[in-house]
Design a protein around this motif. Structure first.
Motif, PDB file in Angstrom:
ATOM      1  N   VAL A 137      35.447  38.335 -14.812  1.00  0.00           N
ATOM      2  CA  VAL A 137      34.674  38.886 -15.927  1.00  0.00           C
ATOM      3  C   VAL A 137      33.878  40.121 -15.509  1.00  0.00           C
ATOM      4  CG1 VAL A 137      32.829  38.405 -17.572  1.00  0.00           C
ATOM      5  CG2 VAL A 137      34.564  36.665 -17.094  1.00  0.00           C
ATOM      6  N   GLN A 138      33.215  40.045 -14.354  1.00  0.00           N
ATOM      7  CA  GLN A 138      32.294  41.115 -13.960  1.00  0.00           C
ATOM      8  C   GLN A 138      32.912  42.110 -12.985  1.00  0.00           C
ATOM      9  OE1 GLN A 138      28.845  39.122 -12.408  1.00  0.00           O
ATOM     10  NE2 GLN A 138      28.143  38.454 -14.431  1.00  0.00           N
ATOM     11  N   GLY A 139      33.898  41.682 -12.199  1.00  0.00           N
ATOM     12  CA  GLY A 139      34.465  42.571 -11.206  1.00  0.00           C
ATOM     13  C   GLY A 139      33.565  42.720  -9.994  1.00  0.00           C
ATOM     14  N   SER A 140      33.960  43.630  -9.110  1.00  0.00           N
ATOM     15  CA  SER A 140      33.195  43.860  -7.895  1.00  0.00           C
ATOM     16  C   SER A 140      32.083  44.877  -8.131  1.00  0.00           C
ATOM     17  CB  SER A 140      34.110  44.348  -6.772  1.00  0.00           C
ATOM     18  OG  SER A 140      33.374  44.682  -5.622  1.00  0.00           O
ATOM     19  N   SER A 141      31.026  44.740  -7.354  1.00  0.00           N
ATOM     20  CA  SER A 141      29.913  45.676  -7.476  1.00  0.00           C
ATOM     21  C   SER A 141      30.190  46.998  -6.770  1.00  0.00           C
ATOM     22  CB  SER A 141      28.635  45.049  -6.904  1.00  0.00           C
ATOM     23  OG  SER A 141      28.817  44.732  -5.525  1.00  0.00           O
ATOM     24  N   TRP A 142      31.229  47.024  -5.907  1.00  0.00           N
ATOM     25  CA  TRP A 142      31.510  48.288  -5.223  1.00  0.00           C
ATOM     26  C   TRP A 142      32.989  48.533  -4.920  1.00  0.00           C
ATOM     27  CZ3 TRP A 142      33.697  48.558  -0.308  1.00  0.00           C
ATOM     28  CH2 TRP A 142      33.778  47.358   0.387  1.00  0.00           C
ATOM     29  N   LEU A 143      33.836  47.504  -4.919  1.00  0.00           N
ATOM     30  CA  LEU A 143      35.259  47.720  -4.630  1.00  0.00           C
ATOM     31  C   LEU A 143      35.943  48.381  -5.830  1.00  0.00           C
ATOM     32  CD1 LEU A 143      36.412  44.463  -2.777  1.00  0.00           C
ATOM     33  CD2 LEU A 143      36.110  46.741  -1.809  1.00  0.00           C
ATOM     34  N   PRO A 144      36.729  49.427  -5.607  1.00  0.00           N
ATOM     35  CA  PRO A 144      37.383  50.131  -6.731  1.00  0.00           C
ATOM     36  C   PRO A 144      38.716  49.496  -7.121  1.00  0.00           C
ATOM     37  CG  PRO A 144      37.771  51.329  -4.700  1.00  0.00           C
ATOM     38  CD  PRO A 144      36.909  50.160  -4.322  1.00  0.00           C
ATOM     39  N   ILE A 145      38.688  48.231  -7.532  1.00  0.00           N
ATOM     40  CA  ILE A 145      39.904  47.547  -7.975  1.00  0.00           C
ATOM     41  C   ILE A 145      39.614  46.875  -9.310  1.00  0.00           C
ATOM     42  CG2 ILE A 145      40.826  47.171  -5.649  1.00  0.00           C
ATOM     43  CD1 ILE A 145      39.777  44.337  -5.750  1.00  0.00           C
ATOM     44  N   GLY A 146      40.703  46.548 -10.016  1.00  0.00           N
ATOM     45  CA  GLY A 146      40.553  45.902 -11.309  1.00  0.00           C
ATOM     46  C   GLY A 146      40.022  44.488 -11.194  1.00  0.00           C
ATOM     47  N   ASN A 147      39.516  43.990 -12.318  1.00  0.00           N
ATOM     48  CA  ASN A 147      38.928  42.648 -12.315  1.00  0.00           C
ATOM     49  C   ASN A 147      39.938  41.567 -11.967  1.00  0.00           C
ATOM     50  OD1 ASN A 147      36.719  44.062 -13.128  1.00  0.00           O
ATOM     51  ND2 ASN A 147      36.395  42.937 -15.047  1.00  0.00           N
ATOM     52  N   PHE A 148      41.171  41.706 -12.468  1.00  0.00           N
ATOM     53  CA  PHE A 148      42.175  40.678 -12.211  1.00  0.00           C
ATOM     54  C   PHE A 148      42.472  40.569 -10.719  1.00  0.00           C
ATOM     55  CE2 PHE A 148      46.639  39.558 -11.514  1.00  0.00           C
ATOM     56  CZ  PHE A 148      46.656  38.285 -12.050  1.00  0.00           C
ATOM     57  N   TRP A 149      42.728  41.702 -10.083  1.00  0.00           N
ATOM     58  CA  TRP A 149      43.054  41.670  -8.658  1.00  0.00           C
ATOM     59  C   TRP A 149      41.839  41.300  -7.821  1.00  0.00           C
ATOM     60  CZ3 TRP A 149      47.801  41.051  -7.629  1.00  0.00           C
ATOM     61  CH2 TRP A 149      48.779  41.637  -8.422  1.00  0.00           C
ATOM     62  N   PHE A 150      40.664  41.621  -8.322  1.00  0.00           N
ATOM     63  CA  PHE A 150      39.463  41.190  -7.610  1.00  0.00           C
ATOM     64  C   PHE A 150      39.312  39.667  -7.679  1.00  0.00           C
ATOM     65  CE2 PHE A 150      34.758  40.567  -7.474  1.00  0.00           C
ATOM     66  CZ  PHE A 150      34.606  40.883  -6.135  1.00  0.00           C
ATOM     67  N   ALA A 151      39.646  39.088  -8.825  1.00  0.00           N
ATOM     68  CA  ALA A 151      39.620  37.627  -8.936  1.00  0.00           C
ATOM     69  C   ALA A 151      40.639  36.991  -7.996  1.00  0.00           C
ATOM     70  CB  ALA A 151      39.888  37.214 -10.382  1.00  0.00           C
ATOM     71  N   VAL A 152      41.818  37.614  -7.881  1.00  0.00           N
ATOM     72  CA  VAL A 152      42.827  37.123  -6.933  1.00  0.00           C
ATOM     73  C   VAL A 152      42.292  37.191  -5.505  1.00  0.00           C
ATOM     74  CG1 VAL A 152      45.126  37.549  -5.979  1.00  0.00           C
ATOM     75  CG2 VAL A 152      44.743  37.701  -8.447  1.00  0.00           C
ATOM     76  N   LEU A 153      41.590  38.286  -5.179  1.00  0.00           N
ATOM     77  CA  LEU A 153      41.004  38.431  -3.847  1.00  0.00           C
ATOM     78  C   LEU A 153      39.976  37.339  -3.567  1.00  0.00           C
ATOM     79  CD1 LEU A 153      40.480  40.018  -1.223  1.00  0.00           C
ATOM     80  CD2 LEU A 153      38.866  41.440  -2.518  1.00  0.00           C
ATOM     81  N   VAL A 154      39.119  37.059  -4.537  1.00  0.00           N
ATOM     82  CA  VAL A 154      38.104  36.019  -4.358  1.00  0.00           C
ATOM     83  C   VAL A 154      38.758  34.655  -4.189  1.00  0.00           C
ATOM     84  CG1 VAL A 154      36.193  34.811  -5.493  1.00  0.00           C
ATOM     85  CG2 VAL A 154      36.318  37.309  -5.568  1.00  0.00           C
ATOM     86  N   ALA A 155      39.784  34.371  -4.995  1.00  0.00           N
ATOM     87  CA  ALA A 155      40.500  33.098  -4.842  1.00  0.00           C
ATOM     88  C   ALA A 155      41.129  33.002  -3.458  1.00  0.00           C
ATOM     89  CB  ALA A 155      41.566  32.969  -5.930  1.00  0.00           C
ATOM     90  N   GLY A 156      41.686  34.114  -2.967  1.00  0.00           N
ATOM     91  CA  GLY A 156      42.265  34.113  -1.629  1.00  0.00           C
ATOM     92  C   GLY A 156      41.233  33.850  -0.548  1.00  0.00           C
ATOM     93  N   LEU A 157      40.021  34.385  -0.727  1.00  0.00           N
ATOM     94  CA  LEU A 157      38.951  34.128   0.242  1.00  0.00           C
ATOM     95  C   LEU A 157      38.598  32.648   0.295  1.00  0.00           C
ATOM     96  CD1 LEU A 157      36.531  37.142  -0.356  1.00  0.00           C
ATOM     97  CD2 LEU A 157      37.982  36.731   1.635  1.00  0.00           C
ATOM     98  N   TYR A 158      38.520  32.021  -0.883  1.00  0.00           N
ATOM     99  CA  TYR A 158      38.221  30.591  -0.912  1.00  0.00           C
ATOM    100  C   TYR A 158      39.329  29.780  -0.250  1.00  0.00           C
ATOM    101  CZ  TYR A 158      33.930  30.456  -3.666  1.00  0.00           C
ATOM    102  OH  TYR A 158      32.621  30.563  -4.075  1.00  0.00           O
ATOM    103  N   VAL A 159      40.571  30.160  -0.504  1.00  0.00           N
ATOM    104  CA  VAL A 159      41.704  29.450   0.124  1.00  0.00           C
ATOM    105  C   VAL A 159      41.647  29.618   1.639  1.00  0.00           C
ATOM    106  CG1 VAL A 159      44.205  29.397   0.357  1.00  0.00           C
ATOM    107  CG2 VAL A 159      43.172  29.595  -1.909  1.00  0.00           C
ATOM    108  N   LEU A 160      41.343  30.828   2.097  1.00  0.00           N
ATOM    109  CA  LEU A 160      41.256  31.079   3.535  1.00  0.00           C
ATOM    110  C   LEU A 160      40.144  30.254   4.174  1.00  0.00           C
ATOM    111  CD1 LEU A 160      42.107  32.694   6.036  1.00  0.00           C
ATOM    112  CD2 LEU A 160      40.515  34.496   5.317  1.00  0.00           C
ATOM    113  N   ILE A 161      38.969  30.240   3.549  1.00  0.00           N
ATOM    114  CA  ILE A 161      37.861  29.448   4.084  1.00  0.00           C
ATOM    115  C   ILE A 161      38.206  27.967   4.091  1.00  0.00           C
ATOM    116  CG2 ILE A 161      35.468  28.742   3.656  1.00  0.00           C
ATOM    117  CD1 ILE A 161      34.963  31.559   2.592  1.00  0.00           C
ATOM    118  N   GLN A 162      38.883  27.508   3.043  1.00  0.00           N
ATOM    119  CA  GLN A 162      39.271  26.094   2.980  1.00  0.00           C
ATOM    120  C   GLN A 162      40.252  25.734   4.080  1.00  0.00           C
ATOM    121  OE1 GLN A 162      38.007  23.842   1.177  1.00  0.00           O
ATOM    122  NE2 GLN A 162      39.394  22.129   1.459  1.00  0.00           N
ATOM    123  N   GLN A 163      41.215  26.626   4.353  1.00  0.00           N
ATOM    124  CA  GLN A 163      42.181  26.368   5.424  1.00  0.00           C
ATOM    125  C   GLN A 163      41.499  26.354   6.787  1.00  0.00           C
ATOM    126  OE1 GLN A 163      45.397  25.453   5.037  1.00  0.00           O
ATOM    127  NE2 GLN A 163      44.875  25.427   2.863  1.00  0.00           N
TER     128      GLN A 163
END
Length: 267
Positions: A137-163
């Protein structure tokens, strides 16, 4: 009509999966609250509980019972301390990762991840959902990418931390807290998941450690050995192989190696 039928077919599995997820979340939270409440009262009244049980033990075995109760109590206290450490590590990792990529309210989301860490499997998923939604919904405060791909990035971070948590942090933090090898903890978690679900995953490590203490006691009694060897024998058992020859040579010469030398090598 065809559009409504297609929407209905698409919505039915989504609703059913959502309901199953909510049920799993509620079950996990209830089990976590139950375990922590029971554990809190057990830790607070541990001496009173063991004293009541001690009365049912034959007099000849009460000394052994006291030693076993002390060791088992130490295992469970260490386990819960390890859980607190694990939650703190996840809080710091999630907060740092989200703040670096520019997710707003990273501190609150990290705190949520640390609290829900006590609920295996379901907790991390629930903690990740609001972060991914905020990123979408809000996107990144400084990364120049779209909200959808930013959400994918955040989901990937959670998956990485979980692994990293499942394969590195849990076996080492929880394994060390109960003095178990990381591989034993992993196998125990898998077996606990199949036998008792979320509760089995959560209590696998301390249950294995408790079983090891009891089996070691029974084994020693069957072979007429001392079930509680002195600390000197435990230190000698932990001496590395590279010290075996020097220690044996010292013994043959009649020279007793200094305790400082043995402790320095055992470290």
């Amino acid at each position: 009509e065809q559009l409504s039928t297609s929407l209905q077919r698409w919505a039915e599995p989504v609703v059913s999966h959502t309901l199953f997820l909510l049920v799993d979340v509620a079950t996990g939270l209830l089990w976590a609250v139950f375990v922590f409440v029971v554990s809190f009262y057990l830790m607070r009244d541990w001496h009173r509980v063991t004293a009541q049980l001690r009365r049912a033990v034959p007099p000849d075995y009460r000394e052994d019972y006291d030693r076993l109760a002390k060791e088992i109590g130490r295992v469970w206290q260490s386990f819960f301390r390890g859980q607190v450490v694990l939650s703190a590590v996840i809080f710091l990792a999630v907060t740092t990762a989200l703040a670096v990529v520019g997710v707003r309210n990273a501190l609150i989301l990290g705190l949520l991840a640390g609290v829900l860490e006590v609920v295996p499997n379901v907790g991390p998923v629930v903690a990740a959902a609001p972060a991914v939604l905020l990123a979408l919904v809000q996107g990144s405060s400084w990364l120049p990418i779209g909200n959808f791909w930013f959400a994918v990035l955040v989901a990937g971070l959670y998956v990485l931390i979980q692994q990293l948590e499942n394969n590195y942090l849990v076996p080492r933090i929880i394994g060390r807290s109960v003095n178990l090898h990381p591989l034993v903890v992993l196998v125990g978690v898998i077996a606990g998941a199949r036998l008792a679900g979320i509760l089995g995953i959560f209590l696998a490590a301390p249950t294995l450690a408790t079983g090891r203490i009891l089996l070691r006691y029974v084994y020693a009694k069957l072979l007429d050995l001392d079930p509680f060897p002195p600390e000197s024998q435990k230190v000698q058992a932990r001496v590395p192989k590279r010290l075996a020859i020097p220690l044996w040579r010292s013994a043959l010469r009649g020279v007793r190696p200094s305790s400082a030398a043995v402790e320095g090598h055992t470290r």
